[in-house]
Design a protein around this motif. Sequence first.
Motif, short mmCIF file in Angstrom:
data_model
loop_
_atom_site.label_atom_id
_atom_site.label_comp_id
_atom_site.label_asym_id
_atom_site.label_seq_id
_atom_site.Cartn_x
_atom_site.Cartn_y
_atom_site.Cartn_z
N ASP A 83 0.83 -1.20 0.00
CA ASP A 83 0.00 0.00 0.00
C ASP A 83 0.87 1.26 0.00
OD1 ASP A 83 -2.34 1.44 -0.12
OD2 ASP A 83 -2.63 1.47 2.07
N SER A 84 1.79 1.29 -0.94
CA SER A 84 2.67 2.45 -1.07
C SER A 84 2.55 3.02 -2.49
CB SER A 84 4.12 2.05 -0.78
OG SER A 84 4.63 1.22 -1.78
N PRO A 85 2.81 4.32 -2.69
CA PRO A 85 3.27 5.25 -1.66
C PRO A 85 2.18 5.54 -0.63
CG PRO A 85 2.74 6.43 -3.68
CD PRO A 85 2.64 4.97 -4.00
N GLY A 86 2.61 5.89 0.58
CA GLY A 86 1.67 6.14 1.65
C GLY A 86 1.96 7.45 2.36
N ASP A 87 1.15 7.75 3.33
CA ASP A 87 1.35 8.95 4.13
C ASP A 87 2.51 8.75 5.11
OD1 ASP A 87 -0.89 10.13 2.92
OD2 ASP A 87 -2.24 9.16 4.36
N VAL A 88 3.08 9.85 5.57
CA VAL A 88 4.08 9.79 6.64
C VAL A 88 3.60 10.65 7.79
CG1 VAL A 88 6.00 9.33 5.09
CG2 VAL A 88 5.44 11.69 5.67
N ASP A 89 4.10 10.36 8.96
CA ASP A 89 3.69 11.12 10.15
C ASP A 89 4.09 12.58 10.02
OD1 ASP A 89 2.72 8.81 11.25
OD2 ASP A 89 4.54 8.41 12.44
N LYS A 90 3.25 13.44 10.59
CA LYS A 90 3.55 14.87 10.58
C LYS A 90 4.89 15.16 11.24
CE LYS A 90 1.56 19.40 11.65
NZ LYS A 90 2.80 19.94 12.23
N SER A 91 5.22 14.38 12.27
CA SER A 91 6.50 14.60 12.96
C SER A 91 7.68 14.40 12.02
CB SER A 91 6.62 13.65 14.16
OG SER A 91 6.55 12.29 13.73
N GLN A 92 7.54 13.44 11.09
CA GLN A 92 8.61 13.23 10.12
C GLN A 92 8.73 14.42 9.17
OE1 GLN A 92 6.98 9.10 9.12
NE2 GLN A 92 9.16 8.80 8.73
N LEU B 34 11.83 17.35 8.69
CA LEU B 34 12.44 17.68 7.41
C LEU B 34 12.14 19.11 6.97
CD1 LEU B 34 11.56 14.35 5.57
CD2 LEU B 34 13.86 15.10 6.20
N GLY B 35 11.29 19.79 7.74
CA GLY B 35 10.92 21.14 7.37
C GLY B 35 10.00 21.18 6.16
N LEU B 36 9.15 20.16 6.01
CA LEU B 36 8.27 20.05 4.85
C LEU B 36 6.81 20.12 5.27
CD1 LEU B 36 9.92 17.08 2.92
CD2 LEU B 36 10.22 19.51 2.47
N SER B 37 5.97 20.61 4.37
CA SER B 37 4.53 20.53 4.53
C SER B 37 3.95 20.04 3.21
CB SER B 37 3.93 21.89 4.92
OG SER B 37 4.19 22.84 3.89
N VAL B 38 2.77 19.46 3.27
CA VAL B 38 2.15 18.88 2.09
C VAL B 38 0.94 19.70 1.69
CG1 VAL B 38 1.00 16.85 1.14
CG2 VAL B 38 2.97 16.57 2.66
N THR B 39 0.89 20.10 0.43
CA THR B 39 -0.27 20.79 -0.12
C THR B 39 -0.87 19.91 -1.20
OG1 THR B 39 0.73 22.95 0.30
CG2 THR B 39 -1.11 22.88 -1.25
#
Length: 627
Positions: free
Chosen positions: A600-609, A613-618
Motif C-alpha cells: 500500500d505504497s506510496p503512503g502517508d508519513v507522520d507529521k512529525s517526520q 524535514l521542514g516540509l509541509s504537504v499541499t
Amino acid sequence: MRLYARFLDCLGAKKLEIMLDNLGNLERTHTCGELREEDAGSEAVLMGWVAKTRDLGNFTFVDLRDRYGVTQVVFAEAFSKEAHEKVKTLRGEYVIAVRGDVVEREGTHNPKLATGDVEVRAKELFILNTAKTTPFQLEVAGKENVVNEDTRLKHRYLDLRRKSLQDNLIVRANVLRKMRDYMDSVGFLELETPILLRSTPEGARDFIVPSRIQPGKFFALPQSPQILKQITMISGFDKYYQIARCFRDEDLRADRQPEFTQLDIEMSFANREMVFRVMEGVMASVFSLTGAEFEVPFPRMTYRDAMRRYGVDKPDVRFGMELQDLTGEFSDTDFAPFASVVESDGEIKCVVAKGCSGYSRKILDGLQDFVKRYGAGGLAWIKLEDGGTKSSLMKPLGENKISSLAEKAGAEKGDAVFIVAGRKSIVAASLGALRKEIAKNEDLIPDGVYKPLWVTEFPMFEYNEDTGNYDPMHHPFTSLMDEDIPLFKRAVEDGETDLLGQIRARAYDIVINGYEIGSGSIRVHQSAIQELIFKAQGLTKERAKERFGFFLDALEYGTPPHGGFAAGIDRVIMILCGTENIRDVLAFPKTASAQDLMMDSPGDVDKSQLDELGLSVTVDPEKNAGD
C-alpha cells in the motif's frame, strides 16, 4: 513443544484444533522436484506447501510443492496410522514436512511431473503451519489460475508461488550471473555508485529525497549512473561495469517501471566497435540460456533507414511488411487530402498485408480506429480480391490509379494495402504500429526467434515544441559524428539553431524483437564541446555550472576518450521469458499508476517526520477529485 492453531474449516461447519509441530533438528533430504526412479528404495524427508489433497478413504494423496517442483505423497494406515489420521486435517497451502519411503509408482506414472515416476509413502507428517483460505486459487483443473492482476499484486507473496513467475525469477537470477561472469571474463571491474545523488535532470523527472541534516536541500535517486561512470574513466578505471538500480518518475506502460535494473558499462580509449563487441558478447551469453545462437557481429541499420523502412527506431525484423513510400505517386494529384499533404512536405506511405484481402468491414473499421490513436486522420485501403480490386479510394482516384498504387507497393492478388497520409512523424508512428499489429493478428511473428539489431547514427537533438528548445535525444553527454561538428559549431556559435535537427550523434541502440533493450554512445570528453552542447539545449553558462559544474571541472583534468552502454535487464528478461508485461519478471512490481498494492505504497508519513524535514504537504483538490 507443540503449538495449537484454532480455525474454522473451509465450509464453516465446525471448529478444528490443529497441533502444530516444531521443525526441531529435522532437515529435508530432497526438494519436491528432485526424486527420480533411481531413488526408489531410499528414505526421504520433504518439506513444502500442500498444493492439492485427494481423500480416497483408505488412501489420501497429497501433492507437495516447493519452488523446485511437485512430489506426490501417499498416506495410508498401512504406512502410518497416526500420519493417515493427521493428513485429514490438511488444507491447501499448509506448510508441512513428510518423512517416508520412496517407491516407484505402480502403473500410474505421471509424465507431467519430473518426479512422476515415484511417490513417497508417508511414515511421519509434521504440520509446520496452517494457512487461511487464499483469495484466489493458484491452480484450477491443473492449470495456473490467472485472476485479476490487482488481486494478484495485492497478495504478491501468493502470486509468486505460481510456477511461471518462479521460473521467470530463476531466469532473472541466471541472467545476472551470466552478465557478471562475462564482464569479469573480459576484464571489467564491478564498481558501485551511490543511490543518493545531486539532481541533474536527464529528461525524465527525478525522484527527490529531502535531507534532514541539510534543511532545504534534496538528494535525487539516479536515473542512471551516467555521469559517475564517466568520472570513473577520468579516475583511471578503464573498464567499469555495474548492475545498477535506477529510478525515473515517469508515466508507466507494460514494459516500464519507476525503478528498474540495468547493466551499465564504460570503457576508456574505446571506439564504437569495441563497445559493440562487448555488448554482443554479453547478449550472446545471456540468450544462450534459451539455446539461442546469435550471429556476430549483429546487423546494423541507421536511425534514418529504420524510420524510413519500419516507421520506428526499434524495428522488429523477424518479419517483413516494410513501409513503402507512395508520396511521389501523388506529386500532381487533384485529390485534395493527399495534395495538401504533398504541398506541406508530408508523406504518403503504405504497408502491404500479405493474404489479407478478405478483411471484413468490421476489421477495417477497427484498423481505422487503431491508427487514429497515433494521430493519423484515417486509413485508406486497397484489397486485391479474386473477383477484382476494391478500395476506399476508388471513387476519387479511379481504377487505373489504384492498380498503379498496388503495383508500386508490391502487392499481389490476395493482399491488402493500407495507406496513411500526413506529417512524417504521424505516418511513421501509425504505420509502424499497424505493421506490428497486423503481424501479431495474422501470426506472422515466429516463436522462439530472436533477431538483434544495432540502430546507429541517431539525431543528436530533437525539437521540443513545449519549450522551443532542442533537447538531446539520448543525453547531453553523447559526442557528435566527427563530420557534423563544423555544422554543429555553426548552429551554436552563429545562431543557426535550425541546423541542430541535422546533427547526428555517435549513439547506438540494441534492438531485439522490436524492443529497445539498451542504448549507449561514445561520450564527450572535451569540456569545450560539452559546454557547447549545454548551450545548444538552452542552458546558460550559469545554469550549466549549477547543474553540472562538478562534471565540467572533472573534464578538465585529463579525460580519456571513452564510451559505454546501458542495457535494460528487466526488458531482456521479459523477452527471454516470452511475456509482454514487465511485471511478470519482477518480484515486487508497481502497477501502471506506480503503486505497490501489497505494501500500500506510496503512503502517508507522520507529521512529525515532515516537521523534522521542514516540509509541509499541499494537495491540489483538482488532481485528487476522483480519489
